[in-house]
Each structure stands twice: as structure tokens, then as C-alpha cells.
Design an enzyme around this catalytic site. Structure first.
Site, PDB file in Angstrom:
ATOM      1  N   SER A   6       0.846  -1.202   0.000  1.00 55.10           N
ATOM      2  CA  SER A   6       0.000   0.000   0.000  1.00 55.10           C
ATOM      3  C   SER A   6       0.871   1.237   0.000  1.00 55.10           C
ATOM      4  CB  SER A   6      -0.900   0.024   1.237  1.00 55.10           C
ATOM      5  OG  SER A   6      -1.467   1.315   1.357  1.00 55.10           O
ATOM      6  N   HIS A  31      -1.278  -1.526  -4.095  1.00 55.78           N
ATOM      7  CA  HIS A  31      -2.560  -1.135  -3.492  1.00 55.78           C
ATOM      8  C   HIS A  31      -2.627   0.388  -3.390  1.00 55.78           C
ATOM      9  CE1 HIS A  31      -6.055  -2.079  -0.905  1.00 55.78           C
ATOM     10  NE2 HIS A  31      -5.667  -1.093  -0.115  1.00 55.78           N
ATOM     11  N   ASP A  33      -4.873   3.500  -2.044  1.00 53.45           N
ATOM     12  CA  ASP A  33      -5.946   3.845  -1.110  1.00 53.45           C
ATOM     13  C   ASP A  33      -6.504   5.231  -1.378  1.00 53.45           C
ATOM     14  OD1 ASP A  33      -6.162   1.606   0.773  1.00 53.45           O
ATOM     15  OD2 ASP A  33      -4.091   2.089   1.316  1.00 53.45           O
ATOM     16  N   MET A  35      -9.100   8.056  -0.413  1.00 54.10           N
ATOM     17  CA  MET A  35      -9.967   8.506   0.694  1.00 54.10           C
ATOM     18  C   MET A  35     -10.516   9.887   0.380  1.00 54.10           C
ATOM     19  SD  MET A  35      -7.710   7.398   4.003  1.00 54.10           S
ATOM     20  CE  MET A  35      -6.706   5.903   3.990  1.00 54.10           C
ATOM     21  N   HIS A  64      -8.437   0.781  -3.892  1.00 53.23           N
ATOM     22  CA  HIS A  64      -9.358   0.643  -2.755  1.00 53.23           C
ATOM     23  C   HIS A  64     -10.032   1.989  -2.505  1.00 53.23           C
ATOM     24  CE1 HIS A  64      -9.607  -0.206   1.904  1.00 53.23           C
ATOM     25  NE2 HIS A  64     -10.794  -0.093   1.350  1.00 53.23           N
ATOM     26  N   MET A  66     -12.194   4.325  -0.546  1.00 51.78           N
ATOM     27  CA  MET A  66     -12.856   4.622   0.733  1.00 51.78           C
ATOM     28  C   MET A  66     -13.568   5.958   0.549  1.00 51.78           C
ATOM     29  SD  MET A  66      -9.792   3.303   3.177  1.00 51.78           S
ATOM     30  CE  MET A  66      -8.620   3.289   1.821  1.00 51.78           C
ATOM     31  N   MET A 135     -11.409  -5.886   5.690  1.00 55.36           N
ATOM     32  CA  MET A 135     -10.630  -4.930   6.480  1.00 55.36           C
ATOM     33  C   MET A 135     -10.317  -5.531   7.849  1.00 55.36           C
ATOM     34  SD  MET A 135     -10.094  -2.458   4.480  1.00 55.36           S
ATOM     35  CE  MET A 135      -9.151  -1.492   5.675  1.00 55.36           C
ATOM     36  N   ASP A 173      -6.658  -6.428   4.527  1.00 55.27           N
ATOM     37  CA  ASP A 173      -6.049  -5.093   4.535  1.00 55.27           C
ATOM     38  C   ASP A 173      -6.028  -4.510   5.943  1.00 55.27           C
ATOM     39  OD1 ASP A 173      -5.142  -2.551   3.895  1.00 55.27           O
ATOM     40  OD2 ASP A 173      -6.917  -1.991   2.718  1.00 55.27           O
TER      41      ASP A 173
HETATM   42  C1  DX5 Z   1      -6.353   1.635   5.650  1.00 56.97           C
HETATM   43  C2  DX5 Z   1      -5.890   1.285   4.262  1.00 56.97           C
HETATM   44  C3  DX5 Z   1      -4.783   0.324   4.215  1.00 56.97           C
HETATM   45  C4  DX5 Z   1      -3.504   0.804   4.825  1.00 56.97           C
HETATM   46  C5  DX5 Z   1      -2.823  -0.384   5.418  1.00 56.97           C
HETATM   47  O1  DX5 Z   1      -7.506   2.357   5.564  1.00 56.97           O
HETATM   48  O2  DX5 Z   1      -6.960   0.715   3.527  1.00 56.97           O
HETATM   49  O3  DX5 Z   1      -4.557  -0.131   2.888  1.00 56.97           O
HETATM   50  O4  DX5 Z   1      -2.634   1.419   3.917  1.00 56.97           O
HETATM   51  O5  DX5 Z   1      -1.748   0.067   6.149  1.00 56.97           O
HETATM   52  P1  DX5 Z   1      -0.944  -0.856   7.145  1.00 56.97           P
HETATM   53  O6  DX5 Z   1      -0.389  -1.984   6.361  1.00 56.97           O
HETATM   54  O7  DX5 Z   1       0.083   0.082   7.667  1.00 56.97           O
HETATM   55  O8  DX5 Z   1      -1.905  -1.314   8.204  1.00 56.97           O
HETATM   56 ZN    ZN Z   2      -6.527  -0.251   1.585  1.00 61.19          ZN
END
Ligand code: DX5
Ligand code: ZN
Length: 214
Positions: A6, A31, A33, A35, A64, A66, A135, A173
Site C-alpha cells: 500500500s 494497493h 488507497d 480517501m 481501494h 474509501m 478490512m 487489509d
Molecule cells: C487503511 C488502508 C490500508 C492501509 C494499510 O484504511 O486501507 O490499505 O494502507 O496500512 P498498514 O499496512 O500500515 O496497516
Molecule cells: Zn486499503
């Protein structure tokens, strides 16, 4: 296992260098993310960054989302170069409609569930999914502790897949490192996202290889 580093945990001031690290490592996926500051408190990046990164990496782009109302934005992410787009069950009001549209276009689609969401809410969609992202932390930030309650959900999804011949991959994740990855591997998990563990590791390439060999 498929490893999906990620980039949330990467150094955004040196993103080209960080992507080089990803590119030369053995991971199959990366990955991304997204947001929106609404579905989760933080804001990260959107399709524009994905479009910029696309030409510099051949890895599978595992996006991903969010974000609220993901159905409005899915097209943008596919157009930007996403291979898998995963949205949150909790953020979407008409999942059947979204799946129908995306499947008709032959694109890969995933659904993610938060730690507090019962895995069986996904039962009616399982046949149509390419990816399920369980998650193992509350979505919104990296560096949190793995929640073992995710293990039973993964176990359930793998068993449903075997029993019914579904084709989705199960990915986890949050809080993944060499120890927690073993726990999810034991129940058949097929892909792991790892941010902090890989990007803050002194040897990204070695740590990625070791996760992949589990
Ligand atoms: C959290 C993200 C994850 C995050 C994971 O909301 O969806 O993908 O980057 O990070 P680590 O591996 O540090 O828990
Ligand atoms: Zn993620």
C-alpha cells in the site's frame, strides 16, 4: 500469496523512487488507497495520481475506494488504469446495479467490508465478485493493529468459494506483517495488503519476497 504493497505508507515526496522499489520487487499488485474525507476522515488522492502512476508500473493496480457514493466514480478509476476497483459495502446504496453494469463491461470489481460489518451481507453478491477485501483495521489510516476477528470472515469466504465454485480472490487489509500474514494464510487468504510493514522496512524487496512465499 499475492502481495499488494500500500503506497499510503510510502514517502510521497519521493513517489517515483518508491514506485521503483515496488517495480523491482516480486509483488504482483500495488494497493492504492483513495480517501475522500467523508467516508473516512482523511483525504488522500484520486484518479489523477493513478493516471500518473500507470505508465511507470506494470503491476496490477488494486484500487481501494474509501469514498461515499462510489458508483458515481468507478468509471474514472478504470479509465485512469485501475485493474481492480474495490468499493465499500457500507458506502453504496445499490450494489446489484453497480455489479451488473461493471460485469457487462468486463471489468474487475471488488467489495470491501469494515471490521464491524457481518460477512454474510455479501452472500447475495458473491457470484459476481472478482475480489473481496476484508478490512482487518478500521479504514482510514495506516499503521494500526491487526484485528483477529477478520480471520473468521476470510475462512467463511474461502469456504463459500470452494463450496460454490465462485471465482473471487480474498484479500485482507490492515496491520499485516510477517506474523499476521501467517494467520490469514492458514485459513486460505489469497492476497495481503501491507503498507507500514513493507515501506518502513529496511529491506523492502526482501520483506515483500518473504510475504509472497508464505
Ligand atoms: C487503511 C488502508 C490500508 C492501509 C494499510 O484504511 O486501507 O490499505 O494502507 O496500512 P498498514 O499496512 O500500515 O496497516
Ligand atoms: Zn486499503
Amino acid at each position: 500469496m499475492i502481495v499488494s504493497p500500500s503506497i499510503l505508507a510510502a514517502d510521497f515526496n519521493n513517489l517515483d523512487k518508491e514506485m521503483e522499489k515496488v517495480n523491482k520487487s516480486s509483488c504482483e499488485w500495488v494497493h492504492l488507497d483513495v480517501m475522500d474525507g467523508k467516508f473516512v476522515p482523511n483525504t488522500t488522492f484520486d484518479d489523477k495520481l493513478i493516471k500518473e502512476l500507470r505508465p511507470i508500473s506494470n503491476k496490477v493496480f488494486d484500487v481501494h475506494l474509501m469514498i461515499e457514493e462510489p458508483e458515481k466514480y468507478l468509471d474514472k478509476y478504470y479509465e485512469a488504469g485501475a485493474d481492480y476497483v474495490t468499493f465499500h459495502y457500507e458506502a453504496c446504496s445499490d450494489i446489484s446495479k453497480v455489479l451488473k453494469k461493471v460485469k457487462a463491461e468486463n471489468k474487475k470489481i471488488g467489495i470491501s467490508i469494515k471490521p464491524g460489518t457481518d460477512v454474510q451481507v455479501l452472500d447475495e453478491y458473491l457470484a459476481d465478485l472478482d475480489l473481496i477485501l476484508v478490512m482487518s483495521v478500521e479504514p482510514g489510516k495506516g499503521g494500526q493493529k491487526f484485528m483477529p476477528s477478520s480471520i473468521d470472515k476470510i475462512d467463511y469466504l474461502i469456504k463459500q468459494k470452494e463450496k460454490n465454485g465462485y471465482h473471487y480472490l480474498v484479500e485482507v487489509d490492515g496491520g499485516i506483517n510477517n506474523e499476521t500474514a501467517k494467520l490469514v494464510k492458514e485459513v486460505g487468504c489469497e492476497a495481503v495488503v501491507a503498507g507500514t510493514y513493507l515501506f518502513k522496512n529496511e529491506d523492502f524487496v526482501k520483506a515483500t519476497k518473504e510475504l509472497g512465499e508464505l
